[in-house]
Design an enzyme around this catalytic site. Structure first.
Site, short mmCIF file in Angstrom:
data_model
loop_
_atom_site.label_atom_id
_atom_site.label_comp_id
_atom_site.label_asym_id
_atom_site.label_seq_id
_atom_site.Cartn_x
_atom_site.Cartn_y
_atom_site.Cartn_z
N HIS A 160 -16.60 17.69 91.52
CA HIS A 160 -14.94 17.70 91.92
C HIS A 160 -14.89 16.05 92.28
CE1 HIS A 160 -16.76 21.77 93.21
NE2 HIS A 160 -15.29 21.91 92.58
N CYS A 247 -20.14 20.60 100.62
CA CYS A 247 -19.12 22.54 100.64
C CYS A 247 -19.67 23.23 101.27
CB CYS A 247 -19.47 21.93 98.64
SG CYS A 247 -21.53 22.16 98.68
#
Ligand code: CIR
Length: 259
Positions: A160, A247
Site C-alpha cells: 500500500h 491499518c
C-alpha cells in the site's frame, strides 16, 4: 475528541492475504495481546477506542483501515482490492453510520484505505495492486464538494501507499524512497527511513505523538532526533500478516456535543 475504531484479531488470521511476504506461523494469542497493547496506546494518547467484535470467518478483518476513509464530512466505504476482504465492509459501515453520512466506492473501482494518505485537505492515493484509477476518480468526485483534493501516486514494491509513506508530524512525512517518488508529495519535510529497515515507513500520528513498531530501532532513533515523541508497540504477529500500525484503526475527530 478522537474516536479509534478497531476490531479484534480474527482466529483465522493465519489465512490472511499475503502479497510481498511468505507465509510464516502467526501466534494468535500473541497477536491478540499485541493488539490489546496497541489499543491501549491509542487510549493513552486520548482516543476513545471503539472495539468491534471478532469476525472469525474474515482473516484480515483486524485491518479496519482498508475498508473506509473517514473525513469530517462523510465516511467513504471502500471496495477492497482483494475479493476475500469485501465482506469486511458491512459491519464497519454500520458502525460508521452512527458518526457520519456514508458514501461508497463502486465497481469497477477498487480501493484499500491503506492506499490513502490524508494530509489536511489533500488525499494522496496509491496506485497499487489493490487500488485503481476508477476508484481514484470516484473518490475525487465524491469528496470534491467538501473541498478535498485527490492526487494519485505510483507505488511499487510494497502493498500500500502507506507502507511507503506516512505522516510522522504536522509537516513531516516518513518515507521509503524505493517504493514511492517523494516528488509526488509536494512541499513536506522528508524523513527517510533507515535503508536497513524497509518496512519502517508506516507510522500512526495521534496528536503530536506517533505509534510506531519496536522492530525499527534505527528509524525510531531518526524520528526521535527530530523531536518526535514515539510510543513504541510490538506488532510482530500483525507484521507477519503484512499489517502495520495505521491499518489496525480508523481514527477520526468527533465533536463533543453538549446535552
Ligand atoms: C492484506 O493483504 O490485505 C492484509 N493481509 C494486510 C492489510 C494491511 N493493511 C494496511 O496496511 N492498511
Amino acid at each position: 475528541m478522537q474516536i479509534a475504531i478497531t476490531r479484534e484479531v480474527s482466529r483465522s488470521i493465519a489465512q490472511c492475504e499475503l502479497t510481498h511476504l511468505s507465509r510464516v506461523q502467526i501466534d494468535l494469542e500473541l497477536a491478540r495481546s499485541q493488539h490489546q497493547r496497541y489499543q491501549q496506546a491509542l487510549a493513552e494518547l486520548g482516543c476513545e477506542v471503539v472495539s468491534l467484535e471478532e469476525q472469525p470467518e474474515l482473516p484480515d478483518s483486524v485491518f479496519v483501515e482498508d475498508v473506509a476513509i473517514v473525513l469530517d464530512e462523510c465516511a467513504v466505504i471502500t471496495r477492497p482490492g482483494a475479493d476475500s476482504r469485501r465482506p469486511e465492509s458491512d459491519s464497519i459501515a454500520r458502525k460508521l453510520s452512527e458518526y457520519r453520512k456514508l458514501v461508497y466506492i463502486e465497481a469497477p473501482g477498487t480501493l484499500d484505505g491503506g492506499d490513502v494518505l490524508r494530509v489536511g485537505k489533500t488525499l494522496f492515493v496509491g496506485l497499487s495492486g489493490r487500488s485503481n484509477r476508477a476508484a481514484i476518480d470516484q473518490l475525487r468526485a465524491l469528496i470534491a464538494p467538501y473541498g478535498y483534493t485527490v492526487k494519485a501516486a505510483e507505488v511499487s514494491g510494497c502493498l500500500h501507499l502507506k507502507s511507503a509513506v506516512s505522516q510522522a508530524a504536522e509537516n513531516t512525512l516518513l518515507v521509503n524512497p524505493r517504493w514511492v517518488n517523494p516528488a509526488d508529495f509536494g512541499d513536506f519535510e522528508w524523513l527517510e527511513i533507515d535503508p536497513a529497515e524497509e518496512y519502517a515507513a508506516n507510522t500512526l500520528l495521534i496528536g503530536k505523538s506517533i505509534i510506531y513498531p519496536t522492530s525499527f530501532p534505527r528509524t525510531r532513533q531518526l524520528l526521535e532526533q527530530r523531536g518526535i515523541r514515539v510510543v513504541a508497540v510490538e506488532v510482530s504477529e500483525l507484521q507477519k500478516a503484512e499489517g502495520a500500525v495505521t491499518c489496525c484503526s480508523l481514527v477520526f475527530t468527533q465533536p463533543v456535543t453538549s446535552a
